[in-house]
Design a protein around this motif. Structure first.
Motif, PDB file in Angstrom:
ATOM      1  N   ALA A  99      45.151  44.458  41.173  1.00 15.97           N
ATOM      2  CA  ALA A  99      46.066  43.847  40.209  1.00 15.97           C
ATOM      3  C   ALA A  99      47.338  44.680  40.112  1.00 15.97           C
ATOM      4  N   ALA A 100      48.465  44.095  40.449  1.00 13.30           N
ATOM      5  CA  ALA A 100      49.746  44.808  40.409  1.00 13.30           C
ATOM      6  C   ALA A 100      50.041  45.299  39.000  1.00 13.30           C
ATOM      7  N   GLY A 101      50.460  46.547  38.917  1.00 14.21           N
ATOM      8  CA  GLY A 101      50.864  47.103  37.628  1.00 14.21           C
ATOM      9  C   GLY A 101      49.767  47.822  36.868  1.00 14.21           C
ATOM     10  N   TRP A 102      48.508  47.655  37.286  1.00 17.67           N
ATOM     11  CA  TRP A 102      47.411  48.315  36.587  1.00 17.67           C
ATOM     12  C   TRP A 102      47.018  49.588  37.321  1.00 17.67           C
ATOM     13  N   LYS A 103      47.180  50.708  36.615  1.00 11.74           N
ATOM     14  CA  LYS A 103      46.891  52.013  37.201  1.00 11.74           C
ATOM     15  C   LYS A 103      45.640  52.617  36.573  1.00 11.74           C
ATOM     16  N   SER A 104      45.307  53.801  37.044  1.00 13.82           N
ATOM     17  CA  SER A 104      44.087  54.462  36.604  1.00 13.82           C
ATOM     18  C   SER A 104      44.032  54.604  35.088  1.00 13.82           C
ATOM     19  N   GLU A 105      45.148  54.988  34.492  1.00 14.24           N
ATOM     20  CA  GLU A 105      45.175  55.198  33.041  1.00 14.24           C
ATOM     21  C   GLU A 105      44.897  53.903  32.274  1.00 14.24           C
ATOM     22  N   ASP A 106      45.286  52.771  32.839  1.00 21.75           N
ATOM     23  CA  ASP A 106      45.044  51.489  32.173  1.00 21.75           C
ATOM     24  C   ASP A 106      43.551  51.160  32.166  1.00 21.75           C
ATOM     25  N   TYR A 107      42.885  51.423  33.292  1.00 18.92           N
ATOM     26  CA  TYR A 107      41.452  51.159  33.344  1.00 18.92           C
ATOM     27  C   TYR A 107      40.675  52.123  32.449  1.00 18.92           C
ATOM     28  N   GLU A 108      41.141  53.351  32.345  1.00 19.57           N
ATOM     29  CA  GLU A 108      40.490  54.304  31.443  1.00 19.57           C
ATOM     30  C   GLU A 108      40.600  53.871  29.988  1.00 19.57           C
ATOM     31  N   ARG A 109      41.669  53.178  29.686  1.00 14.95           N
ATOM     32  CA  ARG A 109      41.840  52.684  28.316  1.00 14.95           C
ATOM     33  C   ARG A 109      40.900  51.513  28.027  1.00 14.95           C
ATOM     34  N   VAL A 110      40.738  50.616  28.987  1.00 19.23           N
ATOM     35  CA  VAL A 110      39.967  49.394  28.766  1.00 19.23           C
ATOM     36  C   VAL A 110      38.473  49.585  29.025  1.00 19.23           C
ATOM     37  N   ILE A 111      38.124  50.274  30.119  1.00 25.13           N
ATOM     38  CA  ILE A 111      36.710  50.512  30.455  1.00 25.13           C
ATOM     39  C   ILE A 111      36.542  52.003  30.788  1.00 25.13           C
ATOM     40  N   PRO A 112      36.678  52.856  29.780  1.00 27.13           N
ATOM     41  CA  PRO A 112      36.614  54.301  30.006  1.00 27.13           C
ATOM     42  C   PRO A 112      35.274  54.735  30.589  1.00 27.13           C
ATOM     43  N   GLY A 113      35.354  55.780  31.433  1.00 29.36           N
ATOM     44  CA  GLY A 113      34.139  56.340  32.004  1.00 29.36           C
ATOM     45  C   GLY A 113      33.639  55.641  33.245  1.00 29.36           C
ATOM     46  N   THR A 114      34.320  54.583  33.674  1.00 31.80           N
ATOM     47  CA  THR A 114      33.912  53.882  34.895  1.00 31.80           C
ATOM     48  C   THR A 114      34.572  54.525  36.109  1.00 31.80           C
ATOM     49  N   HIS A 115      34.106  54.142  37.289  1.00 37.70           N
ATOM     50  CA  HIS A 115      34.633  54.700  38.527  1.00 37.70           C
ATOM     51  C   HIS A 115      35.555  53.670  39.175  1.00 37.70           C
ATOM     52  N   HIS A 116      36.849  53.965  39.222  1.00 38.58           N
ATOM     53  CA  HIS A 116      37.810  52.949  39.652  1.00 38.58           C
ATOM     54  C   HIS A 116      38.931  53.540  40.501  1.00 38.58           C
ATOM     55  N   LEU A 117      39.500  52.666  41.338  1.00 38.94           N
ATOM     56  CA  LEU A 117      40.651  52.999  42.171  1.00 38.94           C
ATOM     57  C   LEU A 117      41.611  51.820  42.129  1.00 38.94           C
ATOM     58  N   SER A 118      42.892  52.098  41.869  1.00 35.23           N
ATOM     59  CA  SER A 118      43.900  51.041  41.828  1.00 35.23           C
ATOM     60  C   SER A 118      44.649  50.973  43.155  1.00 35.23           C
ATOM     61  N   THR A 119      44.815  49.756  43.662  1.00 34.02           N
ATOM     62  CA  THR A 119      45.499  49.539  44.932  1.00 34.02           C
ATOM     63  C   THR A 119      46.418  48.326  44.833  1.00 34.02           C
ATOM     64  N   VAL A 120      47.342  48.235  45.783  1.00 34.00           N
ATOM     65  CA  VAL A 120      48.158  47.022  45.936  1.00 34.00           C
ATOM     66  C   VAL A 120      48.184  46.681  47.427  1.00 34.00           C
ATOM     67  N   PRO A 121      47.371  45.718  47.864  1.00 32.09           N
ATOM     68  CA  PRO A 121      47.366  45.307  49.280  1.00 32.09           C
ATOM     69  C   PRO A 121      48.392  44.196  49.525  1.00 32.09           C
ATOM     70  N   ASN A 122      48.553  43.805  50.780  1.00 34.58           N
ATOM     71  CA  ASN A 122      49.394  42.648  51.084  1.00 34.58           C
ATOM     72  C   ASN A 122      48.602  41.627  51.893  1.00 34.58           C
ATOM     73  N   THR A 123      49.133  40.424  52.025  1.00 34.82           N
ATOM     74  CA  THR A 123      48.360  39.319  52.607  1.00 34.82           C
ATOM     75  C   THR A 123      47.957  39.498  54.071  1.00 34.82           C
ATOM     76  N   PRO A 124      48.666  40.290  54.899  1.00 31.44           N
ATOM     77  CA  PRO A 124      48.168  40.480  56.270  1.00 31.44           C
ATOM     78  C   PRO A 124      46.805  41.171  56.362  1.00 31.44           C
ATOM     79  N   VAL A 125      46.231  41.589  55.234  1.00 31.34           N
ATOM     80  CA  VAL A 125      44.850  42.093  55.276  1.00 31.34           C
ATOM     81  C   VAL A 125      43.913  41.015  55.799  1.00 31.34           C
TER      82      VAL A 125
END
Length: 262
Positions: A99-125
């Protein structure tokens, strides 16, 4: 765990999620039967997943329960409302955000203590030729980090950036395919103007773009040096380059990024 064993679930199955699913299936390393997804319209989801050999789920809780890696692929404004109710199910799960714009700190705020990585891929994947910008800050352990890098590496080139650069890296990698598609269309139109059939025009231009990009990656040459190598003194190419400069081509691309980031 290796990629062939991992079960991946998508919360949201729009264009980016389906492109990632297509890429993983195309890689031959992730079985389609190990992919799960939920989306807002279940009937449409069933059609889209069945055609790929994937599993359709009714809701986020079903996806999380079935998966080892959970890909958060809903619109940013929906994330908190979707994830908060299933926060208790994330124990032992790895969260991959696209999800564009959502970084590690945002996930820590909403679901703290979980294991997460933020990415931004493009459609040629979708054809395993993507660019995936990954935030350097994350909450994964070493094994999870290795697994996600292996999975993302199947989809293309992984580029790790500081948190403050994730947005612009995602913009350059994620939005620019639209700009390059416009370039392909424009050069194709020019070819058609002079008599080349449209299908052949697009095939020529697209291969030219792909070949030029692969040449730069293979040699590491500065793009300016590649341009100079094609421009003979007083020749045809330099006249075209001059026309593009007069039209403000470089400035237009930079302004496109400014318009998104500004």
């Amino acid at each position: 765990m290796v990629s062939s064993q991992v079960k991946i679930g998508f919360i949201g199955f729009g264009n980016m999620a389906s492109a990632m699913a297509d890429g993983w299936i195309a890689s031959g390393k992730v079985p389609a039967g190990h992919l799960y997804a939920c989306a807002g319209h279940y009937d449409a989801l069933v059609e889209r997943t069945a055609s790929r050999g994937m599993n359709a789920c009714h809701d986020a809780s079903e996806v999380v329960t079935a998966s080892d890696v959970v890909v958060v692929a809903v619109k940013p404004y929906l994330i908190e409302g979707v994830l908060a109710p299933v926060a208790g199910l994330f124990a032992g799960k790895t969260i991959l955000s696209v999800a564009a714009g959502w970084k590690s700190e945002d996930y820590e705020r909403v679901i703290p203590g979980t294991h997460h990585l933020s990415t931004v891929p493009n459609t040629p994947v979708a054809i395993c030729e993507g660019v995936i910008a990954c935030e350097a800050a994350h909450t994964l352990d070493a094994g999870e980090y290795t697994l996600l890098n292996e999975l993302l590496g199947l989809l293309g080139t992984v580029v790790e950036v500081e948190s403050r650069l994730l947005s612009v890296a995602g913009t350059v990698g994620g939005c620019s395919p639209a700009f390059i598609a416009m370039v392909i269309e424009a050069l194709g139109d020019a070819a058609v103007k002079y008599g080349i059939p449209r299908a052949k025009a697009y095939a020529m231009v697209s291969q030219m773009v792909a070949g030029t990009a692969k040449l730069q990656l293979a040699t590491g040459q500065h793009p300016g040096a590649m341009k100079d190598a094609v421009c003979s003194p007083g020749g045809t190419t330099i006249r075209g380059v001059a026309a593009l400069e007069e039209a403000g081509m470089r400035s237009a691309f930079i302004k496109a990024i400014d318009a998104i980031e500004g």
